[in-house]
Enzyme design. Structure first.
Site: not given
Ligand code: G3P
Length: 215
Positions: A83
């Site tokens: 990533k």
């Molecule tokens: O895959 C990306 C994700 O982990 C981000 O999620 O909930 O931290 O915005 P969030």
């Protein structure tokens, strides 16, 4: 639509793998920081549990350093996708790594132009962060729609991973738009199968079945 689990937690991965619907896993530094295993051991364990791609994030910020970090990470298991955040250094690194056959998931995507450049650089996946756009009063799913249109216009093979998923509605919208993949936290994954009418229906059938067997 393929379903990835957005976690670095081994118990969650094992559990969802047992449901028979798990196509891959995405991690990030925040998710890894919540686990107690040393980083490389954690990544190897996740890759052992999941047959599909496992995204692991590079934390270097300059292209040459991203490239060497990504080569090292991709050597940890055959199913690693690295990533890389979508900025200029990330794009340069992605071009080099994709030419070497290393799968790159360009992450922290918040605009269609970023997704266009990611695809041109040879990224295997792009991850638009839907929930974080919703958080700032944008409509995250519009971004997914725009990216899918651009990729269809030019037959890009880059797969769209709908990320930062916060509720089952995000997953359904992603599927209606034809996104390739949604990466879903465990709490949302559980909710995908839940419906109160199903639970009420099961209870009623079980009660009535008792009447049959009591005869
Ligand atoms: O895959 C990306 C994700 O982990 C981000 O999620 O909930 O931290 O915005 P969030």
């Amino acid at each position: 639509m393929k379903l990835f689990l957005d976690t670095a937690n081994l118990r969650e991965i094992e559990e969802v793998a047992s449901w028979g619907i798990l196509d891959g896993v995405t991690t990030n530094p925040t998710l890894c920081s919540r686990e107690n295993l040393p980083f490389e051991k954690l990544v190897r364990e996740i890759c052992r549990l999941v047959p599909g791609p496992v995204s692991v994030e590079c934390v270097s910020t300059r292209a040459e350093e991203i490239v060497s970090e990504a080569r090292k990470l991709s050597g940890l298991a055959p199913n690693i996708a690295v990533k890389i955040p979508v900025n200029l250094e990330g794009l340069k690194a992605t071009r080099i790594l994709s030419a070497e056959g290393i799968k790159v998931n360009m992450t922290l995507v918040f605009s269609p132009s970023q997704a266009l450049l990611a695809a041109r650089a040879g990224a295997a996946f792009v991850s638009p962060f839907i929930g974080r756009l919703d958080d700032i009063s944008h409509h995250g799913m519009e971004l997914v729609e725009q990216i899918l249109t651009i990729y269809e216009n030019y037959n890009f093979v880059t797969e769209v991973i709908v990320a930062s998923v916060r509720h089952p509605g995000h997953v359904v919208e992603a599927a209606l738009l034809g996104a390739h993949i949604a990466t879903v936290p465990y709490s949302v994954m559980e909710k995908l199968v839940k419906h109160p009418m199903t639970d009420i229906g099961i209870d009623r059938f079980l009660q009535d079945w008792k009447k049959v067997t009591d005869k």
